[in-house]
Design a protein around this motif. Structure first.
Motif, short mmCIF file in Angstrom:
data_model
loop_
_atom_site.label_atom_id
_atom_site.label_comp_id
_atom_site.label_asym_id
_atom_site.label_seq_id
_atom_site.Cartn_x
_atom_site.Cartn_y
_atom_site.Cartn_z
N UNK A 15 0.82 -1.21 0.00
CA UNK A 15 0.00 0.00 0.00
C UNK A 15 0.85 1.26 0.00
N UNK A 16 0.43 2.23 -0.80
CA UNK A 16 1.04 3.56 -0.74
C UNK A 16 0.55 4.25 0.52
N UNK A 17 1.22 5.35 0.87
CA UNK A 17 0.89 6.01 2.14
C UNK A 17 -0.53 6.57 2.17
N UNK A 18 -1.17 6.74 1.01
CA UNK A 18 -2.51 7.31 0.99
C UNK A 18 -3.56 6.38 1.59
N UNK A 19 -3.26 5.08 1.67
CA UNK A 19 -4.23 4.17 2.28
C UNK A 19 -3.59 3.12 3.18
N UNK A 20 -2.31 3.29 3.47
CA UNK A 20 -1.62 2.30 4.29
C UNK A 20 -2.08 2.30 5.73
N UNK A 21 -2.66 3.42 6.18
CA UNK A 21 -3.22 3.48 7.54
C UNK A 21 -4.62 4.09 7.46
N UNK A 22 -5.42 3.52 6.58
CA UNK A 22 -6.75 4.08 6.32
C UNK A 22 -7.63 4.09 7.57
N UNK A 23 -8.53 5.05 7.61
CA UNK A 23 -9.50 5.14 8.72
C UNK A 23 -10.92 4.92 8.22
N UNK A 24 -11.06 4.45 6.97
CA UNK A 24 -12.39 4.17 6.44
C UNK A 24 -13.02 3.03 7.24
N UNK A 25 -14.18 3.27 7.76
CA UNK A 25 -14.81 2.31 8.66
C UNK A 25 -15.12 0.98 7.98
N UNK A 26 -15.55 1.04 6.71
CA UNK A 26 -15.97 -0.19 6.02
C UNK A 26 -14.81 -1.11 5.65
N UNK A 27 -13.59 -0.69 5.95
CA UNK A 27 -12.44 -1.50 5.55
C UNK A 27 -12.41 -2.83 6.29
N UNK A 28 -13.05 -2.88 7.47
CA UNK A 28 -13.06 -4.12 8.25
C UNK A 28 -13.76 -5.26 7.51
N UNK A 29 -14.62 -4.93 6.58
CA UNK A 29 -15.33 -5.96 5.81
C UNK A 29 -14.36 -6.81 5.00
N UNK A 30 -13.20 -6.28 4.71
CA UNK A 30 -12.25 -6.96 3.82
C UNK A 30 -11.01 -7.44 4.58
#
Length: 834
Positions: A265-280
């Motif tokens: 992952x690039x730094x733009x999403x390497x520590x994402x805070x998007x809540x729905x990310x847990x689904x994956x």
């Protein structure tokens, strides 16, 4: 001084900085744009900026008599809002009036933001015209490093050039040579992924596929991208995009049940805070990425938890945050979040922020907020340097802190250098970029199935010890909790002993493993060629390293050499024993009839024939090479010469007995001695000529058997060797012919028969030696010659002397040897004349 902090709608955030002097309470002008999503992380960034401003204003040692102020604009990720906010700050009013600054009493020091590179590029074009310093806390596009185009742009995050090198370094570190690339089709994604691809290819790896995440399509082209990923054997996939644009790809992977991929992952999403990310989580577990360097801000957590809805500054934003954080609504005609749910609790405004834990008050790993905090201190350090300017130190007069031009502060911004509490030094290079420092994070599932980002290494170009890339592989958890590093290659690695042969029409990473040729090795995996071993070394069976070649020669230590040496020594005693018998029984008719003197000389030469084979055993030194063939040739020439002389004397003795023969003078003993002398002299002259013109010498033969160094004596001139051996054959042939012709001479002691058999055996041995020696190799060639020497010598001993010894020892033990010998008249003559 004023700062403005951003984005509570989507991603972009902008800070605009002013200086207020002799000012009463700070007046803040805030544009609130309601958006569908309120970002807690962006709100945390705003509070971090406020915390930095408040702390500086309370410190009397920093910019005394100067108050910092700020304005914050929310762009909601819209370019036009960022542009509008920047122009309003430049104008000083709500209305935009280009080229006019309507509030000259409050100088504008700088603008912090925006967060999106595309937006920063547009605003930097405008601010660069006026020389206003601009500091972005999240724009990473390498385009912004162009100092000629963007002369007043700075940032507190590294350029994508460093990030791309870091991602490529991460891929190459794990030996992933077959990598997929995904990138958003914007400036950030396209330029970044091109740099990654370039670094990967330069590092010797290959790109399996490159696909674009199409921003213009609702599904981001996810079905096609996932089909490509599914068909590819590449396990590692570098994704250069934002978290929102990655989600459609992950959703499609769930639909098609595509698993086993490792995302980089690039730094733009390497520590994402998007809540729905847990689904994956099942897809993203094991993901590696580069994240902005994290830092700590002492006292920030207390500051974050102190806000409440009664505050005047940013009250509308606080109410939105409050309702979302506590899942409640304020009692009013219109709630801030627009929720129509009547079952939610009513907000009292006295709820305790310390009782909840969310992204807003999580300060365990501050990244973007720390970047904003750093940006504020950069501006303050530049202002302080300008304020502390002393006349004469600069090429121009020191500017007034209360009334300065933007380009004057820009001069000091370029020279900013200070050390943070963590010990990390902050400064800008000639392009306005700070030192590149990233954390390497690994996505790991906690026991509660929540995703956490664990720091497992760092990529720091300014590391004081030169350790740019460090990683703890043992701390990494891969897909499904696996601790073994996944393999992402087009072809399996070639082990040592093989080299990589590229398949025609395919990338260099797709190859076949070909064994190294004979005499060559490859001592590491994935070798592109094989190395030839030095002359004295030879590959091991695996062809992975060179081993010393075996040195072979017929030595006294090996069993063959011992057998030959012992046989030669023991055999040499047999002629000596026969000689003793002949001396003891020299008065017998049989000894007299066999020419006593020549028989003794022959027995001595036969003993030396056995012993000369010892010269062929042992290390082939120069002296040994010179003497061994010469010794062999000379003693055998002496031996055959004696036999030839005996044969000739038998014939002469018979011919003397014929009536009217005048050959009695040829029966004189000196004739036999002359035959021996002349025959031996010819061999001596041949050997002398050989040693003079082309003598033998020691040689290391590595061609006959490549794995063995055969130490042997090069005969120098093969012609001379065969001439010497041929001369022996000539003597033996002549002896054989004369003996054969005389085999029927009447006499019970006729020696011609024994000479015939002895010469026949001798010639048979040496004729057989010729093809045998040509087919033998190494020490067996020498052993073959020794065997021929011993065999031919034994043939002479047995054929010439064994019958006589038998007669002497067993047939005539009690006879009186003083009596007249039995036999014909020619025997008596022979005995008396010989």
């Amino acid at each position: 001084m004023c700062c403005i902090m951003p984005m509570y709608g989507n991603y972009s955030n902008t800070l605009y900085l002013y200086v207020l002097h002799n000012a009463s309470p700070i007046t803040v002008f805030i544009i609130v744009v309601l958006y569908s999503r309120f970002h807690f992380e962006s709100y945390q960034q705003l509070q971090a900026m406020r915390f930095a401003v408040d702390a500086i204003n309370r410190n009397p040692d920093i910019l005394p008599n100067v108050t910092l102020g700020f304005q914050a604009y929310d762009s909601c990720d819209f370019l036009q809002y960022d542009l509008k906010g920047a122009l309003q700050v430049l104008t000083g009013y709500d209305g935009v009036i280009p080229n006019y600054r309507c509030t000259p009493d409050v100088p504008l020091s700088s603008i912090i933001g925006p967060a999106i590179s595309t937006h920063s590029i547009l605003i930097a074009h405008i601010l660069g015209l006026y020389g206003y310093p601009q500091i972005s806390h999240y724009s990473t596009s390498s385009f912004l490093s162009d100092r000629r185009t963007f002369p007043s742009f700075f940032r507190t995050v590294p350029s994508d050039i460093f990030q791309s090198k870091g991602l490529a370094h991460l891929v190459l570190h794990f030996g992933w040579t077959w990598v997929g690339l995904l990138a958003a089709d914007n400036d950030y994604g396209q330029q970044g992924i091109q740099l990654v691809q370039q670094e990967i290819v330069n590092g010797g790896a290959c790109v399996a596929f490159t696909e674009n995440i199409l921003m213009s399509q609702p599904n981001r082209n996810a079905p096609h991208i996932v089909n490509v990923m599914k068909a590819s054997t590449a396990v590692a996939v570098v994704v250069y995009s934002t978290d929102v644009d990655v989600i459609p790809i992950l959703e499609e992977m769930l639909l098609q049940n595509v698993t086993g991929k490792i995302f980089i992952a690039s730094e733009a999403w390497s520590t994402t805070t998007v809540a729905t990310i847990d689904r994956y989580n099942t897809l993203l577990s094991g993901t590696l990425g580069l994240a902005l360097h994290s830092g700590t801000i002492l006292g920030l957590i207390e500051y974050l938890n102190k806000i409440d809805p009664s505050m005047e500054l940013g009250r509308d934003w606080i109410k939105i945050f409050w309702e979302l954080a506590f899942n409640c609504n304020f009692i009013s005609d219109k709630n801030e979040t627009g929720s129509l749910d009547t079952n939610v609790n009513k907000c009292t405004g006295t709820e305790d922020l310390e009782s909840i834990q969310n992204i807003y008050n999580d300060v365990s790993s501050l990244r973007t907020a720390f970047s904003v905090y750093t940006a504020v201190h950069v501006v303050v350090n530049a202002l302080e340097a300008m304020n502390n300017c002393k006349k004469g130190e600069e090429s121009y007069s020191c500017p007034d802190i209360y009334n300065f031009m933007p380009w004057q502060l820009l001069h000091y911004m370029k020279k900013v250098r200070f050390t943070q509490n963590s010990g990390r030094e902050v400064f800008f290079d000639k392009n306005g970029d700070p030192p590149a420092t990233y954390d390497i994070v690994n996505w790991q599932l906690s026991p509660s199935s929540a995703m956490k980002y664990v720091k497992v290494g760092s990529y720091d170009t300014a590391d004081p010890h030169g350790n740019v890339f460090t990683i703890n592989i043992s701390a990494i958890t891969w897909t499904s909790g696996n601790q073994k590093v996944p393999v992402s290659v087009c072809s399996q690695s070639c082990p040592p002993g093989f080299w990589k042969a590229t398949k025609k029409g395919e990338p260099v990473c797709c190859f076949q493993c070909v064994p190294c040729p004979q005499g060559e090795i490859s001592n590491h995996t994935d070798s592109y060629n094989c190395l030839k071993c030095p002359w004295n070394l030879w590959p091991n069976p695996d062809k992975s390293r060179c081993l010393p070649k075996l040195i072979e020669y017929l030595s006294y230590e090996d069993s063959l050499g011992k057998t030959m040496a012992s046989t030669s020594t023991v055999s040499s005693l047999v002629p000596i024993a026969i000689l003793k018998i002949f001396i003891q029984f020299k008065a017998t008719p049989i000894v007299k009839a066999n020419n006593y003197s020549l028989s003794c000389l022959l027995l001595v030469s036969l003993s030396f024939c056995f012993l000369c084979s010892l010269a062929f055993i042992g290390y082939p030194q120069l002296e040994k090479c010179l003497i061994r063939q010469v010794a062999f040739g000379m003693v055998f020439a002496l031996c055959i010469s004696c036999i030839l002389a005996k044969t000739m004397m038998v014939i002469f003795a018979f011919m003397v007995t014929k009536p009217g023969s005048n050959l009695k003078k040829w029966t004189n003993p000196w004739v036999s001695y002359m035959i021996v002398f002349i025959s031996s002299l010819i061999q001596f002259l041949l050997c002398l000529t050989w040693l003079s013109l082309s003598p033998p010498f020691p040689e290391e033969n590595m061609e006959t058997q490549p794995t063995i160094i055969i130490l042997h004596c090069n005969e120098g001139s093969r012609t001379a060797f065969w001439c010497m051996l041929g001369y022996l054959g000539l003597l033996a042939t002549v002896s054989f012919i004369f003996a054969f012709l005389a085999r029927r001479l009447p006499d019970s002691f006729n020696e011609a028969k024994f000479i015939t058999f002895s010469m026949l055996a001798f010639l048979s041995v040496w004729v057989s030696y010729i093809p045998a020696s040509l087919s033998a190799q190494g020490k067996y060639t020498v052993a073959m010659e020794i065997f021929a020497i011993l065999t031919s010598t034994w043939a002479l001993v047995i054929c010439m002397f064994v019958p006589k010894c038998f007669i002497i020892l067993f047939s005539l033990p009690n006879q009186n040897f003083t009596a007249e010998p039995r036999g014909t008249h020619w025997e008596t003559l022979c005995c008396s004349t010989m």
